[in-house]
Design a protein around this motif. Structure first.
Motif, PDB file in Angstrom:
ATOM      1  N   SER A 161      23.788  48.989 -42.147  1.00 24.09           N
ATOM      2  CA  SER A 161      23.081  49.714 -41.085  1.00 24.09           C
ATOM      3  C   SER A 161      22.175  48.778 -40.295  1.00 24.09           C
ATOM      4  CB  SER A 161      22.255  50.849 -41.689  1.00 24.09           C
ATOM      5  OG  SER A 161      23.077  51.786 -42.352  1.00 24.09           O
ATOM      6  N   ALA A 162      21.520  47.863 -40.992  1.00 27.76           N
ATOM      7  CA  ALA A 162      20.594  46.953 -40.321  1.00 27.76           C
ATOM      8  C   ALA A 162      21.330  46.019 -39.367  1.00 27.76           C
ATOM      9  CB  ALA A 162      19.818  46.138 -41.353  1.00 27.76           C
ATOM     10  N   VAL A 163      22.392  45.376 -39.852  1.00 26.59           N
ATOM     11  CA  VAL A 163      23.084  44.401 -38.991  1.00 26.59           C
ATOM     12  C   VAL A 163      23.888  45.097 -37.900  1.00 26.59           C
ATOM     13  CG1 VAL A 163      23.134  42.610 -40.755  1.00 26.59           C
ATOM     14  CG2 VAL A 163      25.050  44.200 -40.590  1.00 26.59           C
ATOM     15  N   HIS A 164      24.456  46.258 -38.228  1.00 31.73           N
ATOM     16  CA  HIS A 164      25.222  46.982 -37.215  1.00 31.73           C
ATOM     17  C   HIS A 164      24.289  47.558 -36.155  1.00 31.73           C
ATOM     18  CE1 HIS A 164      28.832  49.031 -35.768  1.00 31.73           C
ATOM     19  NE2 HIS A 164      28.023  50.024 -35.447  1.00 31.73           N
ATOM     20  N   GLY A 165      23.160  48.072 -36.594  1.00 34.76           N
ATOM     21  CA  GLY A 165      22.195  48.612 -35.642  1.00 34.76           C
ATOM     22  C   GLY A 165      21.671  47.543 -34.696  1.00 34.76           C
ATOM     23  N   LEU A 166      21.346  46.376 -35.233  1.00 32.08           N
ATOM     24  CA  LEU A 166      20.862  45.289 -34.391  1.00 32.08           C
ATOM     25  C   LEU A 166      21.949  44.852 -33.413  1.00 32.08           C
ATOM     26  CD1 LEU A 166      18.734  43.199 -33.629  1.00 32.08           C
ATOM     27  CD2 LEU A 166      19.619  41.732 -35.455  1.00 32.08           C
ATOM     28  N   SER A 167      23.185  44.760 -33.898  1.00 32.10           N
ATOM     29  CA  SER A 167      24.299  44.379 -33.020  1.00 32.10           C
ATOM     30  C   SER A 167      24.428  45.351 -31.856  1.00 32.10           C
ATOM     31  CB  SER A 167      25.615  44.365 -33.814  1.00 32.10           C
ATOM     32  OG  SER A 167      25.570  43.438 -34.877  1.00 32.10           O
ATOM     33  N   THR A 168      24.373  46.636 -32.149  1.00 32.59           N
ATOM     34  CA  THR A 168      24.528  47.659 -31.121  1.00 32.59           C
ATOM     35  C   THR A 168      23.370  47.633 -30.126  1.00 32.59           C
ATOM     36  OG1 THR A 168      25.731  49.045 -32.694  1.00 32.59           O
ATOM     37  CG2 THR A 168      24.861  50.125 -30.734  1.00 32.59           C
ATOM     38  N   LEU A 169      22.154  47.469 -30.625  1.00 32.63           N
ATOM     39  CA  LEU A 169      20.991  47.395 -29.738  1.00 32.63           C
ATOM     40  C   LEU A 169      21.102  46.211 -28.782  1.00 32.63           C
ATOM     41  CD1 LEU A 169      18.121  48.204 -32.268  1.00 32.63           C
ATOM     42  CD2 LEU A 169      18.802  49.612 -30.313  1.00 32.63           C
ATOM     43  N   LEU A 170      21.562  45.082 -29.304  1.00 35.30           N
ATOM     44  CA  LEU A 170      21.699  43.900 -28.452  1.00 35.30           C
ATOM     45  C   LEU A 170      22.812  44.083 -27.423  1.00 35.30           C
ATOM     46  CD1 LEU A 170      21.248  41.121 -31.166  1.00 35.30           C
ATOM     47  CD2 LEU A 170      19.742  41.520 -29.208  1.00 35.30           C
ATOM     48  N   ILE A 171      23.948  44.595 -27.854  1.00 31.48           N
ATOM     49  CA  ILE A 171      25.074  44.802 -26.937  1.00 31.48           C
ATOM     50  C   ILE A 171      24.717  45.793 -25.840  1.00 31.48           C
ATOM     51  CG2 ILE A 171      27.384  45.817 -26.765  1.00 31.48           C
ATOM     52  CD1 ILE A 171      27.997  44.568 -29.495  1.00 31.48           C
ATOM     53  N   ASP A 172      24.012  46.863 -26.214  1.00 33.66           N
ATOM     54  CA  ASP A 172      23.645  47.900 -25.239  1.00 33.66           C
ATOM     55  C   ASP A 172      22.511  47.473 -24.311  1.00 33.66           C
ATOM     56  OD1 ASP A 172      25.577  49.542 -26.238  1.00 33.66           O
ATOM     57  OD2 ASP A 172      24.221  50.803 -27.421  1.00 33.66           O
ATOM     58  N   GLY A 173      21.901  46.334 -24.609  1.00 37.18           N
ATOM     59  CA  GLY A 173      20.802  45.872 -23.771  1.00 37.18           C
ATOM     60  C   GLY A 173      19.480  46.536 -24.070  1.00 37.18           C
ATOM     61  N   ALA A 174      19.413  47.269 -25.177  1.00 37.36           N
ATOM     62  CA  ALA A 174      18.182  47.986 -25.503  1.00 37.36           C
ATOM     63  C   ALA A 174      17.028  47.048 -25.853  1.00 37.36           C
ATOM     64  CB  ALA A 174      18.432  48.941 -26.672  1.00 37.36           C
ATOM     65  N   LEU A 175      17.343  45.813 -26.220  1.00 36.02           N
ATOM     66  CA  LEU A 175      16.295  44.850 -26.576  1.00 36.02           C
ATOM     67  C   LEU A 175      16.074  43.804 -25.490  1.00 36.02           C
ATOM     68  CD1 LEU A 175      17.140  44.252 -30.352  1.00 36.02           C
ATOM     69  CD2 LEU A 175      15.549  45.892 -29.343  1.00 36.02           C
ATOM     70  N   PHE A 207      16.670  38.409 -41.158  1.00 40.55           N
ATOM     71  CA  PHE A 207      17.683  38.539 -42.198  1.00 40.55           C
ATOM     72  C   PHE A 207      17.150  38.130 -43.566  1.00 40.55           C
ATOM     73  CE2 PHE A 207      20.611  37.893 -38.413  1.00 40.55           C
ATOM     74  CZ  PHE A 207      20.744  39.260 -38.224  1.00 40.55           C
ATOM     75  N   ALA A 208      16.112  37.276 -43.587  1.00 39.95           N
ATOM     76  CA  ALA A 208      15.447  36.981 -44.860  1.00 39.95           C
ATOM     77  C   ALA A 208      14.730  38.234 -45.368  1.00 39.95           C
ATOM     78  CB  ALA A 208      14.459  35.832 -44.687  1.00 39.95           C
ATOM     79  N   LEU A 209      14.125  38.991 -44.455  1.00 36.74           N
ATOM     80  CA  LEU A 209      13.478  40.252 -44.827  1.00 36.74           C
ATOM     81  C   LEU A 209      14.500  41.248 -45.360  1.00 36.74           C
ATOM     82  CD1 LEU A 209      10.976  40.717 -41.853  1.00 36.74           C
ATOM     83  CD2 LEU A 209      10.369  40.400 -44.261  1.00 36.74           C
ATOM     84  N   LEU A 210      15.663  41.279 -44.719  1.00 34.21           N
ATOM     85  CA  LEU A 210      16.716  42.172 -45.185  1.00 34.21           C
ATOM     86  C   LEU A 210      17.137  41.808 -46.601  1.00 34.21           C
ATOM     87  CD1 LEU A 210      18.919  44.326 -44.818  1.00 34.21           C
ATOM     88  CD2 LEU A 210      20.332  42.570 -43.729  1.00 34.21           C
ATOM     89  N   ALA A 211      17.354  40.522 -46.851  1.00 37.21           N
ATOM     90  CA  ALA A 211      17.768  40.086 -48.184  1.00 37.21           C
ATOM     91  C   ALA A 211      16.708  40.420 -49.221  1.00 37.21           C
ATOM     92  CB  ALA A 211      18.059  38.588 -48.172  1.00 37.21           C
ATOM     93  N   SER A 212      15.442  40.260 -48.866  1.00 38.55           N
ATOM     94  CA  SER A 212      14.364  40.524 -49.824  1.00 38.55           C
ATOM     95  C   SER A 212      14.162  42.018 -50.063  1.00 38.55           C
ATOM     96  CB  SER A 212      13.055  39.907 -49.329  1.00 38.55           C
ATOM     97  OG  SER A 212      12.591  40.566 -48.154  1.00 38.55           O
ATOM     98  N   ALA A 213      14.690  42.850 -49.157  1.00 34.29           N
ATOM     99  CA  ALA A 213      14.541  44.305 -49.302  1.00 34.29           C
ATOM    100  C   ALA A 213      15.526  44.887 -50.310  1.00 34.29           C
ATOM    101  CB  ALA A 213      14.732  44.987 -47.959  1.00 34.29           C
ATOM    102  N   LEU A 214      16.448  44.068 -50.803  1.00 29.49           N
ATOM    103  CA  LEU A 214      17.453  44.523 -51.763  1.00 29.49           C
ATOM    104  C   LEU A 214      17.075  43.980 -53.136  1.00 29.49           C
ATOM    105  CD1 LEU A 214      20.641  43.824 -49.626  1.00 29.49           C
ATOM    106  CD2 LEU A 214      19.252  45.903 -49.721  1.00 29.49           C
TER     107      LEU A 214
END
Length: 232
Positions: free
Chosen positions: A177-191, A212-219
């Motif tokens: 969800s994190a990587v897909h959400g970021l990908s979609t936000l970037l593609i859509d120009g939301a960021l 992505f270090a934060l993502l890894a540490s969240a698991l």
């Protein structure tokens, strides 16, 4: 002059080359118009063939979209595996590496990425599509489990439905969800309002390592999570 290219191409794109020509034309249409303006007739026109010609390779529009989505999953899997190899050689986080590879693959070919996860006309039972999707998801599952110290699944690619019973599935879904959400936000120009003059790639370069270090540490590791649950 507008008719010259299709007519010239018509003599070139036949037999094995037609499939590649149709996919290339389809991705050109996707880049310009998105899925909303995507038609088999327009793809055939750009490939320089009659509207009926693609039926031999794809059958219909669903077949063409399924072929593109299969390539999209192959792109993701190949990029993630390459990222794992590089991260392991350099002593970096494998999970963080595949997360970045996922986002960069999406940004490199947003039209194909949208088809991969779109809801329009996809044959999700196509054997090649299922194999490519299972491979890509299996890499994500494997790396999440490794990051948590979980044992590898027994032949995970053999029965995709078995992933539903994986005790690490919530962590897998969080990472995806994190990587897909970021990908979609970037593609859509939301960021874009945060990206500044450097654009999306510069934005990713600036923040990817920490994100992505934060993502890894969240698991958390399986053992620690089990202890936490025991006190609930």
């Amino acid at each position: 002059m507008a008719e010259a290219t299709p007519r010239a191409a018509r003599g070139h794109y036949h037999h094995g080359a037609l499939r590649q020509a149709m996919i290339a034309a389809a991705e050109e249409v996707l880049a310009e118009r998105g899925l909303g303006g995507f038609t088999l007739r327009e793809c055939a026109r750009r490939a320089g063939v009659s509207p009926a010609a693609p039926a031999h390779h794809f059958g219909n529009l669903t077949g063409l979209l399924t072929a593109i989505a299969t390539l999209g999953f192959d792109d993701l899997a190949t990029a993630m595996e390459a990222a794992v190899t590089a991260a392991q050689a350099e002593g970096r986080s494998r999970l963080a590496a595949i997360a970045r590879a996922y986002v960069e693959t999406a940004l490199a070919n947003p039209g194909r990425f949208r088809v991969v996860f779109g809801q329009r006309g996809m044959d999700r039972l196509d054997p090649a599509f299922r194999a490519a999707a299972t491979r890509a998801f299996g890499i994500l599952v494997r790396e999440v489990r490794l990051s948590r110290g979980s044992p590898p699944l027994h032949r995970p690619g053999e029965k995709p439905a078995a992933y539903a019973l994986d005790p690490d599935l919530p962590e897998v879904l969080l990472a995806w969800s994190a990587v897909h959400g970021l990908s979609t936000l970037l593609i859509d120009g939301a960021l874009d309002f945060l990206a500044g003059e450097g654009g999306r790639q510069a934005f990713l370069d600036r923040h990817a390592a920490r994100l992505f270090a934060l993502l890894a540490s969240a698991l958390p590791a399986t053992e620690g999570l089990a202890k936490d649950n025991a006190h609930d």
